[in-house]
Design a protein around this motif. Structure first.
Motif, PDB file in Angstrom:
ATOM      1  N   GLY A  75       7.491  -2.644  13.559  1.00  0.00           N
ATOM      2  CA  GLY A  75       6.299  -2.969  12.937  1.00  0.00           C
ATOM      3  C   GLY A  75       4.992  -2.105  12.642  1.00  0.00           C
ATOM      4  N   ARG A  76       5.201  -0.977  13.366  1.00  0.00           N
ATOM      5  CA  ARG A  76       4.137   0.144  13.024  1.00  0.00           C
ATOM      6  C   ARG A  76       4.809   1.266  11.939  1.00  0.00           C
ATOM      7  NH1 ARG A  76       4.909   1.457  19.022  1.00  0.00           N
ATOM      8  NH2 ARG A  76       6.483   2.913  19.091  1.00  0.00           N
ATOM      9  N   ALA A  77       5.957   1.278  11.699  1.00  0.00           N
ATOM     10  CA  ALA A  77       6.722   2.357  10.916  1.00  0.00           C
ATOM     11  C   ALA A  77       6.522   2.027   9.519  1.00  0.00           C
ATOM     12  CB  ALA A  77       8.126   2.643  11.451  1.00  0.00           C
ATOM     13  N   LEU A  78       5.867   2.889   8.731  1.00  0.00           N
ATOM     14  CA  LEU A  78       5.519   2.713   7.332  1.00  0.00           C
ATOM     15  C   LEU A  78       7.096   2.468   6.494  1.00  0.00           C
ATOM     16  CD1 LEU A  78       2.863   5.085   6.702  1.00  0.00           C
ATOM     17  CD2 LEU A  78       2.773   2.593   7.113  1.00  0.00           C
ATOM     18  N   ASN A  79       7.929   3.204   7.187  1.00  0.00           N
ATOM     19  CA  ASN A  79       9.237   3.214   6.339  1.00  0.00           C
ATOM     20  C   ASN A  79      10.445   2.303   7.043  1.00  0.00           C
ATOM     21  OD1 ASN A  79       9.419   4.991   8.439  1.00  0.00           O
ATOM     22  ND2 ASN A  79      10.943   6.059   7.580  1.00  0.00           N
ATOM     23  N   SER A  80       9.940   1.399   7.842  1.00  0.00           N
ATOM     24  CA  SER A  80      10.958   0.731   8.539  1.00  0.00           C
ATOM     25  C   SER A  80      11.935   0.069   7.499  1.00  0.00           C
ATOM     26  CB  SER A  80      10.333  -0.290   9.365  1.00  0.00           C
ATOM     27  OG  SER A  80       9.606  -1.070   8.732  1.00  0.00           O
ATOM     28  N   PHE A  81      11.370  -0.368   6.182  1.00  0.00           N
ATOM     29  CA  PHE A  81      12.359  -1.121   5.244  1.00  0.00           C
ATOM     30  C   PHE A  81      13.534  -0.071   4.888  1.00  0.00           C
ATOM     31  CE2 PHE A  81       9.287   1.268   3.060  1.00  0.00           C
ATOM     32  CZ  PHE A  81       9.607   1.793   2.005  1.00  0.00           C
ATOM     33  N   GLU A  82      13.484   1.115   4.872  1.00  0.00           N
ATOM     34  CA  GLU A  82      14.480   1.828   4.694  1.00  0.00           C
ATOM     35  C   GLU A  82      15.705   1.967   5.747  1.00  0.00           C
ATOM     36  OE1 GLU A  82      12.668   5.869   4.302  1.00  0.00           O
ATOM     37  OE2 GLU A  82      11.653   5.153   2.219  1.00  0.00           O
ATOM     38  N   LEU A  83      15.527   1.459   6.935  1.00  0.00           N
ATOM     39  CA  LEU A  83      16.641   1.341   7.817  1.00  0.00           C
ATOM     40  C   LEU A  83      17.937   0.823   7.464  1.00  0.00           C
ATOM     41  CD1 LEU A  83      14.930   0.933  11.160  1.00  0.00           C
ATOM     42  CD2 LEU A  83      15.705   3.120  10.114  1.00  0.00           C
ATOM     43  N   PRO A  84      18.825   1.071   7.729  1.00  0.00           N
ATOM     44  CA  PRO A  84      20.069   0.236   7.113  1.00  0.00           C
ATOM     45  C   PRO A  84      20.292  -0.993   7.805  1.00  0.00           C
ATOM     46  CG  PRO A  84      20.590   2.514   7.363  1.00  0.00           C
ATOM     47  CD  PRO A  84      19.585   2.565   7.996  1.00  0.00           C
ATOM     48  N   ASP A  85      21.039  -2.088   7.138  1.00  0.00           N
ATOM     49  CA  ASP A  85      21.179  -3.128   7.761  1.00  0.00           C
ATOM     50  C   ASP A  85      22.110  -3.338   8.974  1.00  0.00           C
ATOM     51  OD1 ASP A  85      19.227  -4.414   5.874  1.00  0.00           O
ATOM     52  OD2 ASP A  85      20.652  -5.307   4.465  1.00  0.00           O
ATOM     53  N   ALA A  86      23.062  -2.268   8.628  1.00  0.00           N
ATOM     54  CA  ALA A  86      24.071  -2.132   9.699  1.00  0.00           C
ATOM     55  C   ALA A  86      23.525  -1.754  11.105  1.00  0.00           C
ATOM     56  CB  ALA A  86      25.048  -1.215   9.421  1.00  0.00           C
ATOM     57  N   THR A  87      22.500  -0.797  11.113  1.00  0.00           N
ATOM     58  CA  THR A  87      21.828  -0.310  12.217  1.00  0.00           C
ATOM     59  C   THR A  87      21.102  -1.411  12.991  1.00  0.00           C
ATOM     60  OG1 THR A  87      21.471   1.904  11.189  1.00  0.00           O
ATOM     61  CG2 THR A  87      19.875   1.352  12.951  1.00  0.00           C
ATOM     62  N   LEU A  88      20.316  -2.251  12.044  1.00  0.00           N
ATOM     63  CA  LEU A  88      19.501  -3.144  12.714  1.00  0.00           C
ATOM     64  C   LEU A  88      20.536  -4.260  13.445  1.00  0.00           C
ATOM     65  CD1 LEU A  88      16.858  -3.801  10.181  1.00  0.00           C
ATOM     66  CD2 LEU A  88      16.846  -2.485  12.126  1.00  0.00           C
ATOM     67  N   ARG A  89      21.609  -4.590  12.770  1.00  0.00           N
ATOM     68  CA  ARG A  89      22.620  -5.550  13.264  1.00  0.00           C
ATOM     69  C   ARG A  89      23.257  -5.040  14.549  1.00  0.00           C
ATOM     70  NH1 ARG A  89      24.128  -6.209   7.819  1.00  0.00           N
ATOM     71  NH2 ARG A  89      25.874  -4.579   8.170  1.00  0.00           N
ATOM     72  N   ARG A  90      23.405  -3.721  14.656  1.00  0.00           N
ATOM     73  CA  ARG A  90      24.001  -3.186  15.898  1.00  0.00           C
ATOM     74  C   ARG A  90      22.849  -3.386  17.064  1.00  0.00           C
ATOM     75  NH1 ARG A  90      25.669   2.708  15.707  1.00  0.00           N
ATOM     76  NH2 ARG A  90      26.466   2.147  18.227  1.00  0.00           N
ATOM     77  N   LEU A  91      21.554  -2.967  16.771  1.00  0.00           N
ATOM     78  CA  LEU A  91      20.542  -3.331  17.597  1.00  0.00           C
ATOM     79  C   LEU A  91      20.460  -4.810  18.104  1.00  0.00           C
ATOM     80  CD1 LEU A  91      17.854  -0.793  16.091  1.00  0.00           C
ATOM     81  CD2 LEU A  91      19.057  -0.396  18.256  1.00  0.00           C
ATOM     82  N   ASP A  92      20.847  -5.630  17.720  1.00  0.00           N
ATOM     83  CA  ASP A  92      20.607  -7.080  17.905  1.00  0.00           C
ATOM     84  C   ASP A  92      21.397  -7.306  19.288  1.00  0.00           C
ATOM     85  OD1 ASP A  92      19.288  -8.137  15.940  1.00  0.00           O
ATOM     86  OD2 ASP A  92      21.164  -8.869  14.874  1.00  0.00           O
ATOM     87  N   SER A  93      22.270  -6.170  19.411  1.00  0.00           N
ATOM     88  CA  SER A  93      23.186  -6.481  21.029  1.00  0.00           C
ATOM     89  C   SER A  93      22.722  -5.306  21.895  1.00  0.00           C
ATOM     90  CB  SER A  93      24.525  -5.986  20.639  1.00  0.00           C
ATOM     91  OG  SER A  93      24.725  -4.751  20.493  1.00  0.00           O
ATOM     92  N   ALA A  94      21.348  -4.925  22.037  1.00  0.00           N
ATOM     93  CA  ALA A  94      20.728  -4.253  22.822  1.00  0.00           C
ATOM     94  C   ALA A  94      20.517  -4.635  24.324  1.00  0.00           C
ATOM     95  CB  ALA A  94      19.394  -3.517  22.334  1.00  0.00           C
ATOM     96  N   LEU A  95      21.068  -3.753  25.336  1.00  0.00           N
ATOM     97  CA  LEU A  95      20.910  -4.357  26.557  1.00  0.00           C
ATOM     98  C   LEU A  95      19.574  -3.591  27.376  1.00  0.00           C
ATOM     99  CD1 LEU A  95      24.762  -4.301  27.518  1.00  0.00           C
ATOM    100  CD2 LEU A  95      23.452  -6.149  26.615  1.00  0.00           C
TER     101      LEU A  95
END
Length: 251
Positions: free
Chosen positions: A28-48
């Motif tokens: 939410g605070r990162a100006l370039n968060s839209f540049e993160l790969p979708d694959a990275t965000l999908r992996r973070l869905d399983s964070a413990l």
């Protein structure tokens, strides 16, 4: 894990966050968060669990730059790291945040930012990066420390927990301290089973002869019936390896 250096530009939460909440605040605070790969965000869905630490800082003439490392333990036993760069464009201006998936992107961004063309004296050596800021150690508390060591070892359920030699050594403990090294209290997440969590604690003991000995306690619910379980190890690396093995078994 507590951040060893706190900058006014880095907003700290008032209470412990779940891995999802921490990620949402970072993006939410990162100006370039839209540049993160979708694959990275999908992996973070399983964070413990997650861990954050300051890696470097450079302040001069009203300009600042800090680098933070954010690491998540994932349900498949692997770890994923994002790098956050916090800086201001001019003295006194509001901080700006950027996030990167690897150190190459981070280094490229840092070289782009500094030194600014209008401040030639800003190319001073980055002393903080050359000599990392140590994390402050909490004071030892003389409060039935030998009994505390016995209780920690007694509740450990892993067969490779520290044995009799360690127990005998800790029987001479005169003081101790406890600090959280990884993870936060359990929250309901999106990892297949509600309440699945991992936390890592260091129980550090001061012995009568001046030696320091630590026990590393892993608390988790990665058990067949979802119950809470404690494991204790002699080193931090052994404890983190155990966390990864347990996470992999429930992925």
């Amino acid at each position: 894990m507590s951040v060893p250096y706190e900058s006014e530009a880095y907003e700290q939460p008032e209470s412990p966050e779940s891995p999802e909440e921490h990620l949402a605040r970072l993006l939410g605070r990162a100006l370039n968060s839209f540049e993160l790969p979708d694959a990275t965000l999908r992996r973070l869905d399983s964070a413990l669990a997650h861990d954050s630490a300051l890696q470097s800082a450079h302040h001069s003439a009203g300009l600042h730059r800090e680098t933070y490392r954010h690491t998540w333990l994932l349900a498949d036993g692997s770890a994923l790291t994002l790098w956050e760069l916090v800086h201001n464009a001019s003295p006194g201006s509001a901080p700006e945040h950027e996030v990167y998936t690897d150190e190459n992107g981070l280094h490229a961004a840092r070289s782009r930012l500094f030194p600014p063309p209008d401040t030639p004296d800003f190319d001073l050596p980055d002393l903080v990066e050359q000599c990392p800021v140590p994390e402050p150690r909490s004071a030892y508390v003389p409060d039935e420390s030998a009994d505390h060591a016995r209780r920690v070892l007694r509740r450990a359920e892993n067969p490779d927990r520290p044995g009799g030699d360690t127990a005998a050594q800790l029987a001479t403990a005169s003081a101790h301290r406890i600090s959280q090294a990884f993870g936060h209290p359990c929250r309901v997440g999106r990892v297949g089973r509600a309440g699945l969590c991992f936390s890592l604690y260091e129980h550090a003991f001061l012995l009568r002869d001046g030696q320091e000995v630590s026990l590393w306690e892993v608390e988790h619910t990665a058990t067949p019936d979802g119950r809470h379980m404690c494991e204790v190890y002699a080193t931090e690396q052994a404890a983190r390896d155990a966390m990864e093995r347990r996470a992999g078994r429930v992925s």
